[in-house]
Design an enzyme around this catalytic site. Structure first.
Site, PDB file in Angstrom:
ATOM      1  N   ASP A 115     -30.789  44.427  10.363  1.00 55.82           N
ATOM      2  CA  ASP A 115     -31.928  43.910  10.675  1.00 55.82           C
ATOM      3  C   ASP A 115     -32.165  43.567  12.175  1.00 55.82           C
ATOM      4  O   ASP A 115     -30.689  43.804  12.657  1.00 55.82           O
ATOM      5  CB  ASP A 115     -32.386  42.773  10.078  1.00 55.82           C
ATOM      6  CG  ASP A 115     -33.804  42.332   9.912  1.00 55.82           C
ATOM      7  OD1 ASP A 115     -34.391  42.088  10.863  1.00 55.82           O
ATOM      8  OD2 ASP A 115     -34.180  42.107   8.578  1.00 55.82           O
ATOM      9  N   ASP A 142     -31.277  49.051  15.334  1.00 56.24           N
ATOM     10  CA  ASP A 142     -32.179  49.967  14.520  1.00 56.24           C
ATOM     11  C   ASP A 142     -31.265  50.646  13.574  1.00 56.24           C
ATOM     12  O   ASP A 142     -30.368  51.327  13.848  1.00 56.24           O
ATOM     13  CB  ASP A 142     -32.613  51.094  15.656  1.00 56.24           C
ATOM     14  CG  ASP A 142     -33.698  52.097  15.277  1.00 56.24           C
ATOM     15  OD1 ASP A 142     -33.932  52.060  14.182  1.00 56.24           O
ATOM     16  OD2 ASP A 142     -34.320  52.407  16.296  1.00 56.24           O
ATOM     17  N   ASP A 165     -42.370  45.977   6.643  1.00 56.31           N
ATOM     18  CA  ASP A 165     -43.528  45.873   7.438  1.00 56.31           C
ATOM     19  C   ASP A 165     -44.592  47.154   6.772  1.00 56.31           C
ATOM     20  O   ASP A 165     -44.219  48.247   6.939  1.00 56.31           O
ATOM     21  CB  ASP A 165     -43.472  45.922   8.780  1.00 56.31           C
ATOM     22  CG  ASP A 165     -44.848  45.517   9.416  1.00 56.31           C
ATOM     23  OD1 ASP A 165     -45.900  45.732   8.989  1.00 56.31           O
ATOM     24  OD2 ASP A 165     -44.526  44.912  10.668  1.00 56.31           O
ATOM     25  N   LYS A 169     -52.927  48.778   9.435  1.00 57.81           N
ATOM     26  CA  LYS A 169     -53.957  49.299  10.103  1.00 57.81           C
ATOM     27  C   LYS A 169     -53.553  50.879  10.112  1.00 57.81           C
ATOM     28  O   LYS A 169     -52.426  51.150  10.479  1.00 57.81           O
ATOM     29  CB  LYS A 169     -54.078  48.762  11.614  1.00 57.81           C
ATOM     30  CG  LYS A 169     -54.483  47.477  11.798  1.00 57.81           C
ATOM     31  CD  LYS A 169     -54.493  46.870  13.139  1.00 57.81           C
ATOM     32  CE  LYS A 169     -54.965  45.621  13.232  1.00 57.81           C
ATOM     33  NZ  LYS A 169     -54.973  45.084  14.573  1.00 57.81           N
ATOM     34  N   ASP A 201     -45.597  44.635  -1.497  1.00 61.94           N
ATOM     35  CA  ASP A 201     -46.607  44.143  -2.260  1.00 61.94           C
ATOM     36  C   ASP A 201     -47.903  44.595  -1.662  1.00 61.94           C
ATOM     37  O   ASP A 201     -49.189  44.075  -1.954  1.00 61.94           O
ATOM     38  CB  ASP A 201     -46.543  42.497  -1.945  1.00 61.94           C
ATOM     39  CG  ASP A 201     -46.749  42.206  -0.407  1.00 61.94           C
ATOM     40  OD1 ASP A 201     -46.195  42.914   0.334  1.00 61.94           O
ATOM     41  OD2 ASP A 201     -47.547  40.983  -0.279  1.00 61.94           O
ATOM     42  N   THR A 255     -38.481  37.559  -3.808  1.00 62.53           N
ATOM     43  CA  THR A 255     -38.361  37.049  -2.293  1.00 62.53           C
ATOM     44  C   THR A 255     -39.514  35.981  -1.807  1.00 62.53           C
ATOM     45  O   THR A 255     -40.533  36.239  -2.469  1.00 62.53           O
ATOM     46  CB  THR A 255     -38.352  38.046  -1.203  1.00 62.53           C
ATOM     47  OG1 THR A 255     -39.657  38.738  -1.241  1.00 62.53           O
ATOM     48  CG2 THR A 255     -37.558  39.301  -1.764  1.00 62.53           C
ATOM     49  N   PHE A 257     -41.326  36.826   0.662  1.00 61.94           N
ATOM     50  CA  PHE A 257     -42.635  37.596   0.911  1.00 61.94           C
ATOM     51  C   PHE A 257     -43.298  38.049  -0.427  1.00 61.94           C
ATOM     52  O   PHE A 257     -44.333  38.057  -0.201  1.00 61.94           O
ATOM     53  CB  PHE A 257     -41.954  38.823   1.841  1.00 61.94           C
ATOM     54  CG  PHE A 257     -41.295  38.856   2.956  1.00 61.94           C
ATOM     55  CD1 PHE A 257     -42.114  38.288   4.100  1.00 61.94           C
ATOM     56  CD2 PHE A 257     -40.089  38.723   3.159  1.00 61.94           C
ATOM     57  CE1 PHE A 257     -41.627  38.074   5.297  1.00 61.94           C
ATOM     58  CE2 PHE A 257     -39.475  38.246   4.371  1.00 61.94           C
ATOM     59  CZ  PHE A 257     -40.224  38.050   5.638  1.00 61.94           C
ATOM     60  N   GLU A 258     -42.440  38.082  -1.511  1.00 53.09           N
ATOM     61  CA  GLU A 258     -43.153  38.236  -2.832  1.00 53.09           C
ATOM     62  C   GLU A 258     -44.081  37.557  -3.113  1.00 53.09           C
ATOM     63  O   GLU A 258     -45.121  37.566  -3.687  1.00 53.09           O
ATOM     64  CB  GLU A 258     -42.027  38.682  -3.538  1.00 53.09           C
ATOM     65  CG  GLU A 258     -42.449  39.307  -5.080  1.00 53.09           C
ATOM     66  CD  GLU A 258     -41.494  39.549  -5.904  1.00 53.09           C
ATOM     67  OE1 GLU A 258     -41.746  40.207  -7.041  1.00 53.09           O
ATOM     68  OE2 GLU A 258     -40.283  39.785  -5.493  1.00 53.09           O
TER      69      GLU A 258
END
Length: 276
Positions: A115, A142, A165, A169, A201, A255, A257-258
């Site tokens: 990360d 990276d 991520d 867009k 998600d 998680t 985020f989930e």
């Protein structure tokens, strides 16, 4: 889990604080390489350093020299790093809650966790210290450089990409991690039988992941018919049985985020593929 910073150098967290803000990723306790500075390519992440808590900085100082490594292009000896354990690469572990939980639940698997988020490294080290887990190594930088320059062929027993991520867009879709060219980089590093596990998600990104992974003849979808109930009409499918997607495995913790995505009404999709 114990480690001490060298008495002749500043601590890892102090070196990080002094690092130039223009670094493309937090390379503590090392500087970013010239190769990383000079590369011109689309990246799937935005470098984030953020503010560490005192507890995160302390865990970083205690644990980095032993459990951390910079993604600097230097080839890795995974058997030595992990004591011969099979190694799964996790790209984008955020604050590390899922990584720590999975490491504690399965100490027979090594996790190479990559990360660019500095507080996340400190937070994960704090949790590993709490749990006494020895089967994780943290990589800062990276993941493309890690895969391309630092890992030998057939070195990995698995790949995890959880809630990357989605770059929603349209003009940013080129930044999404799961793309054909990324898969071309990943596949040679996977040993036969290696498990590729993605979760998101963001439904349009899930569809892209499914298309990219399904297009590879070197990967086998473990859930081509969803939860195994067959190709039913949409109105008749049980929850989680959309063809091509897997029910959430018990071994993947939910998680943050989930939870946030589900609170917004998002549909979470897991994808499980195996390297042939």
């Amino acid at each position: 889990m114990t480690a001490t910073a060298s008495s002749t150098q500043p601590s890892p967290s102090a070196r990080l604080s002094a690092a130039p803000a223009a670094y493309p990723a937090p390379m503590y306790p090392h500087k970013a390489t010239e190769a990383q500075h000079s590369e011109r390519r689309i990246r799937s992440f935005q470098p984030r350093r953020g503010r560490m808590t005192n507890a995160q900085a302390g865990a970083l100082d205690r644990g980095w020299e032993r459990f951390g490594l910079a993604i600097d292009g230097t080839p890795l000896d995974l058997p030595s790093l992990f004591g011969g354990l099979p190694v799964t690469l996790e790209i984008g572990f955020g604050m590390g809650e899922t990584t720590a939980a999975m490491a504690a639940a399965d100490p027979s698997t090594g996790i190479l966790a990559a990360d660019v988020h500095t507080p996340g490294h400190g937070n994960l080290l704090q949790m590993l210290e709490r749990d006494g887990s020895e089967n994780v190594r943290l990589a800062a930088g990276d993941a493309v450089i890690l895969l391309r320059d630092m890992l030998p062929d057939a070195a990995l027993a698995g790949l995890r990409v959880f809630f990357a991520d989605p770059w929603p867009k349209p003009k940013h879709h080129k930044r999404r991690l799961i793309q054909p060219h990324f898969l071309d980089l990943v596949l040679p590093r996977l040993a036969p039988g290696a498990l590729v596990h993605c979760a998101t998600d963001w439904e349009p990104y899930a569809e892209q992941m499914l298309d990219v992974l399904s297009a590879s003849p070197e990967l086998e979808n473990l859930h081509p018919e969803g939860d195994g109930t067959g190709w039913l009409e949409p109105a008749d499918r049980p929850a989680g049985s959309v063809p091509g997607y897997a029910p959430r495995p018990d071994w993947r913790p939910v998680t943050k985020f989930e939870r946030a995505g589900m609170a917004k009404g998002h549909v979470v999709h897991d994808l499980l593929f195996r390297r042939r």
